[in-house]
Design a protein around this motif. Structure first.
Motif, mmCIF file in Angstrom:
data_model
loop_
_atom_site.group_PDB
_atom_site.id
_atom_site.type_symbol
_atom_site.label_atom_id
_atom_site.label_comp_id
_atom_site.label_asym_id
_atom_site.label_seq_id
_atom_site.Cartn_x
_atom_site.Cartn_y
_atom_site.Cartn_z
ATOM 1 N N MET A 24 45.876 68.585 31.904
ATOM 2 C CA MET A 24 44.555 69.127 31.545
ATOM 3 C C MET A 24 43.475 68.291 31.571
ATOM 4 N N ILE A 25 43.291 67.073 31.486
ATOM 5 C CA ILE A 25 42.678 66.035 31.786
ATOM 6 C C ILE A 25 41.859 66.113 33.192
ATOM 7 N N ILE A 26 43.058 66.119 34.107
ATOM 8 C CA ILE A 26 42.499 66.066 35.295
ATOM 9 C C ILE A 26 41.940 67.192 35.765
ATOM 10 N N ALA A 27 42.305 68.489 35.197
ATOM 11 C CA ALA A 27 41.589 69.546 35.502
ATOM 12 C C ALA A 27 40.301 69.695 35.087
ATOM 13 N N CYS A 28 40.095 69.121 33.863
ATOM 14 C CA CYS A 28 38.400 69.051 33.185
ATOM 15 C C CYS A 28 37.559 67.944 34.089
ATOM 16 N N LEU A 29 38.359 66.999 34.835
ATOM 17 C CA LEU A 29 37.383 66.017 35.485
ATOM 18 C C LEU A 29 37.230 66.487 36.900
ATOM 19 N N SER A 30 37.986 67.400 37.278
ATOM 20 C CA SER A 30 37.655 68.045 38.674
ATOM 21 C C SER A 30 36.738 68.994 38.794
ATOM 22 N N ARG A 121 39.013 71.661 25.614
ATOM 23 C CA ARG A 121 37.975 72.602 24.505
ATOM 24 C C ARG A 121 36.520 72.094 24.922
ATOM 25 N N TYR A 122 36.278 70.805 25.143
ATOM 26 C CA TYR A 122 35.004 70.434 25.208
ATOM 27 C C TYR A 122 34.272 70.901 26.392
ATOM 28 N N ARG A 123 35.274 70.933 27.748
ATOM 29 C CA ARG A 123 34.501 71.216 29.228
ATOM 30 C C ARG A 123 34.448 72.850 29.062
ATOM 31 N N PHE A 124 35.317 73.669 28.322
ATOM 32 C CA PHE A 124 35.158 75.080 28.402
ATOM 33 C C PHE A 124 34.414 75.569 27.169
ATOM 34 N N LYS A 125 33.919 74.734 26.102
ATOM 35 C CA LYS A 125 33.221 75.299 25.008
ATOM 36 C C LYS A 125 34.203 76.137 24.191
ATOM 37 N N ILE A 126 35.512 75.745 23.928
ATOM 38 C CA ILE A 126 36.347 76.702 23.097
ATOM 39 C C ILE A 126 36.204 75.973 21.693
#
Length: 127
Positions: A24-30, A121-126
């Motif tokens: 999930m961390i990698i997905a958010c940073l990519s 949650r931060y990246r996709f504003k959930i």
């Protein structure tokens, strides 16, 4: 026999949560799916490399106390998991002998999973 398999499955299930968190961390940073795939492949290769299965794991001591040395690669979910699997196949593991590995796997997996959840949650504003 069966008890050792259950211990390995239990430890593996906990370690998988950490790997999901790292994913999930990698997905958010990519920036794209392809970039996430390439980065995660490299990260998973490094995790396999630092388990000690293919090559001997470097023994880099972070800190130690009177009872135990704490190594750098113990804080990756795959490092202590390989110790559990080796102990389960070569000797009679008890929960007392595997308490350190269980603690480290649980602690690192929950850390990576919660960090991944917060990043997602931060990246996709959930909310």
């Amino acid at each position: 026999g069966d008890v050792y398999k259950r211990q390995v499955y239990f430890f593996s299930a906990i370690a998988v949560l950490g790997m999901i968190g790292i994913g999930m961390i990698i997905a958010c940073l990519s920036q794209s799916v392809n970039q996430a795939l390439l980065i995660s492949s490299a990260v998973m290769f490094l995790f396999i490399l630092f388990t000690g299965i293919i090559f001997p794991k470097p023994e880099i001591i972070l800190f130690s106390n009177a009872y135990k040395d704490f190594y750098l690669f113990d804080f990756l979910p795959t490092g202590p998991l390989s110790n559990v699997i080796n102990n389960a196949t070569s000797s009679i593991p008890t929960i007392n002998r595997l308490a350190y590995e269980l603690f480290i796997i649980f602690l690192s997996s929950m850390f990576y999973f919660l960090l991944g959840l917060m990043a997602f949650r931060y990246r996709f504003k959930i909310v």
